[in-house]
Design a protein around this motif. Structure first.
Motif, PDB file in Angstrom:
ATOM      1  N   ASN A 170      -2.697  -4.438   9.182  1.00  0.00           N
ATOM      2  CA  ASN A 170      -3.665  -3.804   8.279  1.00  0.00           C
ATOM      3  C   ASN A 170      -3.150  -2.456   7.766  1.00  0.00           C
ATOM      4  O   ASN A 170      -2.513  -1.707   8.498  1.00  0.00           O
ATOM      5  CB  ASN A 170      -4.991  -3.597   8.993  1.00  0.00           C
ATOM      6  CG  ASN A 170      -5.592  -4.903   9.463  1.00  0.00           C
ATOM      7  OD1 ASN A 170      -5.240  -5.973   8.987  1.00  0.00           O
ATOM      8  ND2 ASN A 170      -6.495  -4.825  10.406  1.00  0.00           N
ATOM      9  N   PHE A 171      -3.441  -2.171   6.503  1.00  0.00           N
ATOM     10  CA  PHE A 171      -3.017  -0.922   5.897  1.00  0.00           C
ATOM     11  C   PHE A 171      -3.992  -0.568   4.778  1.00  0.00           C
ATOM     12  O   PHE A 171      -4.851  -1.369   4.407  1.00  0.00           O
ATOM     13  CB  PHE A 171      -1.581  -1.014   5.361  1.00  0.00           C
ATOM     14  CG  PHE A 171      -1.375  -2.036   4.284  1.00  0.00           C
ATOM     15  CD1 PHE A 171      -1.389  -1.674   2.945  1.00  0.00           C
ATOM     16  CD2 PHE A 171      -1.163  -3.377   4.595  1.00  0.00           C
ATOM     17  CE1 PHE A 171      -1.204  -2.618   1.947  1.00  0.00           C
ATOM     18  CE2 PHE A 171      -0.967  -4.326   3.598  1.00  0.00           C
ATOM     19  CZ  PHE A 171      -0.990  -3.947   2.271  1.00  0.00           C
ATOM     20  N   THR A 172      -3.856   0.623   4.250  1.00  0.00           N
ATOM     21  CA  THR A 172      -4.641   1.071   3.105  1.00  0.00           C
ATOM     22  C   THR A 172      -3.741   1.049   1.883  1.00  0.00           C
ATOM     23  O   THR A 172      -2.603   1.509   1.936  1.00  0.00           O
ATOM     24  CB  THR A 172      -5.184   2.497   3.327  1.00  0.00           C
ATOM     25  OG1 THR A 172      -6.026   2.485   4.473  1.00  0.00           O
ATOM     26  CG2 THR A 172      -5.962   2.991   2.123  1.00  0.00           C
ATOM     27  N   ILE A 173      -4.261   0.497   0.800  1.00  0.00           N
ATOM     28  CA  ILE A 173      -3.501   0.494  -0.449  1.00  0.00           C
ATOM     29  C   ILE A 173      -4.141   1.519  -1.391  1.00  0.00           C
ATOM     30  O   ILE A 173      -5.363   1.598  -1.496  1.00  0.00           O
ATOM     31  CB  ILE A 173      -3.434  -0.912  -1.072  1.00  0.00           C
ATOM     32  CG1 ILE A 173      -2.341  -0.961  -2.136  1.00  0.00           C
ATOM     33  CG2 ILE A 173      -4.763  -1.358  -1.621  1.00  0.00           C
ATOM     34  CD1 ILE A 173      -1.782  -2.320  -2.365  1.00  0.00           C
ATOM     35  N   ILE A 174      -3.300   2.329  -2.000  1.00  0.00           N
ATOM     36  CA  ILE A 174      -3.758   3.395  -2.886  1.00  0.00           C
ATOM     37  C   ILE A 174      -3.186   3.152  -4.278  1.00  0.00           C
ATOM     38  O   ILE A 174      -1.981   2.954  -4.417  1.00  0.00           O
ATOM     39  CB  ILE A 174      -3.309   4.775  -2.361  1.00  0.00           C
ATOM     40  CG1 ILE A 174      -3.835   4.989  -0.939  1.00  0.00           C
ATOM     41  CG2 ILE A 174      -3.757   5.887  -3.308  1.00  0.00           C
ATOM     42  CD1 ILE A 174      -3.164   6.136  -0.204  1.00  0.00           C
ATOM     43  N   ASN A 175      -4.046   3.157  -5.257  1.00  0.00           N
ATOM     44  CA  ASN A 175      -3.601   3.031  -6.642  1.00  0.00           C
ATOM     45  C   ASN A 175      -3.221   4.430  -7.120  1.00  0.00           C
ATOM     46  O   ASN A 175      -4.069   5.204  -7.556  1.00  0.00           O
ATOM     47  CB  ASN A 175      -4.698   2.421  -7.522  1.00  0.00           C
ATOM     48  CG  ASN A 175      -4.264   2.254  -8.960  1.00  0.00           C
ATOM     49  OD1 ASN A 175      -3.204   2.713  -9.349  1.00  0.00           O
ATOM     50  ND2 ASN A 175      -5.109   1.614  -9.745  1.00  0.00           N
ATOM     51  N   ASP A 211       4.651  -0.786  10.366  1.00  0.00           N
ATOM     52  CA  ASP A 211       4.404   0.570  10.871  1.00  0.00           C
ATOM     53  C   ASP A 211       3.960   1.563   9.803  1.00  0.00           C
ATOM     54  O   ASP A 211       4.315   2.737   9.860  1.00  0.00           O
ATOM     55  CB  ASP A 211       5.651   1.112  11.589  1.00  0.00           C
ATOM     56  CG  ASP A 211       6.046   0.240  12.767  1.00  0.00           C
ATOM     57  OD1 ASP A 211       5.144  -0.246  13.471  1.00  0.00           O
ATOM     58  OD2 ASP A 211       7.252   0.031  12.969  1.00  0.00           O
ATOM     59  N   VAL A 212       3.208   1.115   8.804  1.00  0.00           N
ATOM     60  CA  VAL A 212       2.679   2.029   7.796  1.00  0.00           C
ATOM     61  C   VAL A 212       1.152   2.075   7.887  1.00  0.00           C
ATOM     62  O   VAL A 212       0.512   1.095   8.251  1.00  0.00           O
ATOM     63  CB  VAL A 212       3.088   1.649   6.349  1.00  0.00           C
ATOM     64  CG1 VAL A 212       4.584   1.698   6.186  1.00  0.00           C
ATOM     65  CG2 VAL A 212       2.546   0.314   5.948  1.00  0.00           C
ATOM     66  N   LYS A 213       0.595   3.225   7.560  1.00  0.00           N
ATOM     67  CA  LYS A 213      -0.861   3.372   7.491  1.00  0.00           C
ATOM     68  C   LYS A 213      -1.354   3.114   6.073  1.00  0.00           C
ATOM     69  O   LYS A 213      -2.410   2.538   5.877  1.00  0.00           O
ATOM     70  CB  LYS A 213      -1.268   4.783   7.933  1.00  0.00           C
ATOM     71  CG  LYS A 213      -1.002   5.068   9.379  1.00  0.00           C
ATOM     72  CD  LYS A 213      -1.376   6.483   9.723  1.00  0.00           C
ATOM     73  CE  LYS A 213      -0.996   6.796  11.152  1.00  0.00           C
ATOM     74  NZ  LYS A 213      -1.215   8.191  11.486  1.00  0.00           N
ATOM     75  N   ASP A 215       5.049   4.940  -2.308  1.00  0.00           N
ATOM     76  CA  ASP A 215       5.152   6.026  -1.341  1.00  0.00           C
ATOM     77  C   ASP A 215       4.453   5.555  -0.083  1.00  0.00           C
ATOM     78  O   ASP A 215       3.441   4.847  -0.160  1.00  0.00           O
ATOM     79  CB  ASP A 215       4.480   7.303  -1.861  1.00  0.00           C
ATOM     80  CG  ASP A 215       5.237   7.929  -3.030  1.00  0.00           C
ATOM     81  OD1 ASP A 215       6.474   7.775  -3.096  1.00  0.00           O
ATOM     82  OD2 ASP A 215       4.584   8.575  -3.868  1.00  0.00           O
ATOM     83  N   TYR A 216       4.979   5.938   1.073  1.00  0.00           N
ATOM     84  CA  TYR A 216       4.442   5.500   2.358  1.00  0.00           C
ATOM     85  C   TYR A 216       3.845   6.654   3.147  1.00  0.00           C
ATOM     86  O   TYR A 216       4.336   7.769   3.083  1.00  0.00           O
ATOM     87  CB  TYR A 216       5.552   4.889   3.233  1.00  0.00           C
ATOM     88  CG  TYR A 216       6.237   3.696   2.640  1.00  0.00           C
ATOM     89  CD1 TYR A 216       5.700   2.432   2.766  1.00  0.00           C
ATOM     90  CD2 TYR A 216       7.447   3.832   1.960  1.00  0.00           C
ATOM     91  CE1 TYR A 216       6.338   1.311   2.240  1.00  0.00           C
ATOM     92  CE2 TYR A 216       8.096   2.726   1.430  1.00  0.00           C
ATOM     93  CZ  TYR A 216       7.531   1.475   1.576  1.00  0.00           C
ATOM     94  OH  TYR A 216       8.178   0.382   1.057  1.00  0.00           O
ATOM     95  N   ASP A 217       2.797   6.355   3.921  1.00  0.00           N
ATOM     96  CA  ASP A 217       2.257   7.286   4.912  1.00  0.00           C
ATOM     97  C   ASP A 217       2.332   6.561   6.244  1.00  0.00           C
ATOM     98  O   ASP A 217       1.645   5.566   6.449  1.00  0.00           O
ATOM     99  CB  ASP A 217       0.809   7.649   4.591  1.00  0.00           C
ATOM    100  CG  ASP A 217       0.216   8.592   5.634  1.00  0.00           C
ATOM    101  OD1 ASP A 217       0.975   9.186   6.404  1.00  0.00           O
ATOM    102  OD2 ASP A 217      -1.018   8.697   5.673  1.00  0.00           O
ATOM    103  N   GLN A 218       3.181   7.050   7.110  1.00  0.00           N
ATOM    104  CA  GLN A 218       3.363   6.371   8.391  1.00  0.00           C
ATOM    105  C   GLN A 218       2.675   7.077   9.466  1.00  0.00           C
ATOM    106  O   GLN A 218       2.434   7.743  10.096  1.00  0.00           O
ATOM    107  CB  GLN A 218       4.841   6.213   8.721  1.00  0.00           C
ATOM    108  CG  GLN A 218       5.514   5.403   7.651  1.00  0.00           C
ATOM    109  CD  GLN A 218       6.997   5.238   7.879  1.00  0.00           C
ATOM    110  OE1 GLN A 218       7.604   5.939   8.639  1.00  0.00           O
ATOM    111  NE2 GLN A 218       7.587   4.298   7.192  1.00  0.00           N
TER     112      GLN A 218
END
Length: 113
Positions: free
Chosen positions: A25-30, A93-95, A110-113
């Motif tokens: 599970n992760f968050t997707i940001i536009n 391993d990404v948020k 872009d990633y936020d880990q």
């Protein structure tokens, strides 16, 4: 020599555990200034596109319920002018993943880990 073979065998047998558990599970940001439609995902290199859920509005985010043993995926969305693909997105391993697009630079994440 026997010890080297044994240590190599132990290291190789532990490698899958070290490699991680795949994408979750992760968050997707536009992160684009445009609306995204028909968000879908596939394992990188495959042709099996699957719906990813509701596409967040420009600047908005949304949770994605996802679980797959692989890490590399392509994400696609429809925009004015045709589909855009973010290729080779690493979902292990990404948020959160921020989808970016620029007419000059193309599509990237872009990633936020």
């Amino acid at each position: 020599m026997k010890h080297i073979v044994l240590l190599t065998a132990l290291a190789l047998s532990a490698a899958p555990a070290i490699a991680g558990g795949g994408a979750a599970n992760f968050t997707i940001i536009n992160g684009t200034p445009i609306a995204l439609g028909d968000l879908s995902i596939r394992r990188a290199g495959s042709n099996d596109w699957k719906p990813l859920g509701k596409s967040p509005a420009a600047g908005a985010s949304g949770p994605v319920q996802f679980n797959d043993p692989d890490c590399a995926f392509d994400i696609r969305a429809n925009v004015a002018g045709g589909p855009v693909t973010w290729a080779g997105v690493n979902l292990c391993d990404v948020k959160s993943v921020t989808l970016r697009k620029d007419d000059a630079a193309g599509a990237w994440v872009d990633y936020d880990q």
